[in-house]
Design a protein around this motif. Structure first.
Motif, PDB file in Angstrom:
ATOM      1  N   GLU A   1     -22.475 -19.274   7.733  1.00  0.00           N
ATOM      2  CA  GLU A   1     -21.944 -18.384   7.200  1.00  0.00           C
ATOM      3  C   GLU A   1     -22.445 -16.978   6.977  1.00  0.00           C
ATOM      4  OE1 GLU A   1     -18.788 -19.285   4.498  1.00  0.00           O
ATOM      5  OE2 GLU A   1     -18.139 -21.179   5.580  1.00  0.00           O
TER       6      GLU A   1
ATOM      7  N   ILE B   1     -22.952 -15.036   4.185  1.00  0.00           N
ATOM      8  CA  ILE B   1     -22.498 -15.050   2.824  1.00  0.00           C
ATOM      9  C   ILE B   1     -22.864 -13.735   1.992  1.00  0.00           C
ATOM     10  CG2 ILE B   1     -22.787 -16.438   0.606  1.00  0.00           C
ATOM     11  CD1 ILE B   1     -23.577 -18.711   2.645  1.00  0.00           C
TER      12      ILE B   1
ATOM     13  N   GLN C   1     -18.870 -12.488  -2.746  1.00  0.00           N
ATOM     14  CA  GLN C   1     -18.352 -13.686  -2.227  1.00  0.00           C
ATOM     15  C   GLN C   1     -18.660 -14.856  -3.213  1.00  0.00           C
ATOM     16  OE1 GLN C   1     -19.157 -14.990   1.636  1.00  0.00           O
ATOM     17  NE2 GLN C   1     -17.910 -16.972   1.587  1.00  0.00           N
TER      18      GLN C   1
END
Length: 325
Positions: A232, A234, A238
């Motif tokens: 991902e 990131i 987040q």
């Protein structure tokens, strides 16, 4: 044929010279027994033809002098003994040679408190390093520009390797055996020398293990999320949201707990995963890049090189096990 140069410094621990010689010579025998040519040319290298160790109880005769070694692939700096300031001073003639070999492309590995001589070269400035836990405070005082990795067995950064204290340097030896040959040969060596291969198999992530020795549960949760979601993209926001902290507070706590910024930690986790993939799979550069959450080739290449000292292609060509004959 890979040239392995084991330094024979003044004030060295004899076993820390003999063990890497024994290890890589044995690996050559393993390869030959399997019908393959030997991979390593192992030499002891010194500044004189005979070096006395342990108050004259032992003497070692190097195979060659440093002036006779134009180029090598891997340099070992053994553990030192006694007053480390004096030991480093006694070996200052080795420092320019170590730096020159590194600048020519050699990898450099220190065993235990051999890290003091390695750090004296300046090559560790701004980088991370492992050494014996009992000498960590002395090391920090002498080399404030180097980041000690408390409790780590193996640290690897930018073609420089260092190991923790005492016999943990065997895990670094096995790590390098695996990199230069293959997993099967490293397992064989671990059985032959009765070393726990599992400690070595995680060594690519070793620099992160020690950073979990803290009590900040929010940071631990963020670390776990990063490591379980490598693919991902990131963001700091987040992660801060996931652990219910404001961004500034989260970044401060993360840095305090891990000694890395959040972004630096994410980058290192992703690069370590990419390294393992390059070492053991047939995936191309783009496939590995996408697997670890990058879509920008230039950004991936820049980050990878910053951390490893090699481009992704150079790293794959150097360490991919399936390319070793």
């Amino acid at each position: 044929m890979k040239k392995v140069s084991i330094l024979v410094p003044e004030h060295a621990v004899l076993q820390a010279i003999a063990d890497p010689q024994y290890c890589f010579s044995a690996v050559n025998q393993f390869l030959q027994s399997a019908g393959q040519p030997p991979l390593f040319e192992v030499q002891l290298v010194g500044i004189s033809k005979e070096i006395s160790l342990n108050a004259g109880r032992y003497s070692v005769r190097p195979d060659v002098l440093i002036s006779e070694v134009e180029r090598t692939d891997l340099v070992f700096i053994p553990a030192l003994f006694g007053n480390l300031k004096e030991a480093v001073e006694a070996n200052k003639e080795l420092i320019p040679w170590i730096v020159a070999q590194y600048n020519k492309g050699a990898e450099v590995a220190s065993l235990c408190v051999g890290a003091f001589l390695l750090a004296s070269t300046g090559l560790l400035n701004g980088k991370k390093c492992s050494t014996h836990w009992g000498f960590a405070n002395e090391f920090r005082a002498l080399f404030p520009e180097v980041e000690i990795q408390d409790g780590h067995i193996v640290t690897e950064e930018n073609r420089i390797y260092s190991s923790g204290g005492a016999n943990s340097y065997w895990n670094l030896l096995l790590h390098l055996v695996e990199k230069y040959t293959n997993r099967e040969t490293a397992i064989l060596a671990s059985k032959y020398f009765a070393i726990d291969i599992d400690r070595n198999s995680q060594s690519a992530f070793a620099m992160f293990k020690g950073q979990k020795a803290h009590n900040d549960s929010a940071v631990s949760h963020a670390q776990q999320y990063i490591e379980e979601n490598i693919e991902e993209k990131i963001t700091v926001d987040q992660l801060a949201d996931r652990v219910a902290l404001g961004r500034r507070s989260f970044e401060r706590r993360f840095k305090q707990a891990t000694h890395n910024s959040v972004l630096e930690y994410i980058q290192r986790i992703k690069v370590e995963a990419a390294k393992r993939s390059f070492e053991s799979s047939r995936k191309n550069i783009n496939e590995v890049m996408y697997d670890v959450g990058y879509t920008d080739t230039k950004a991936f290449r820049t980050t990878f090189r910053k951390i490893t000292g090699l481009t992704p292609l150079e790293y794959r060509n150097k360490y991919n096990k399936q390319s070793v004959g």
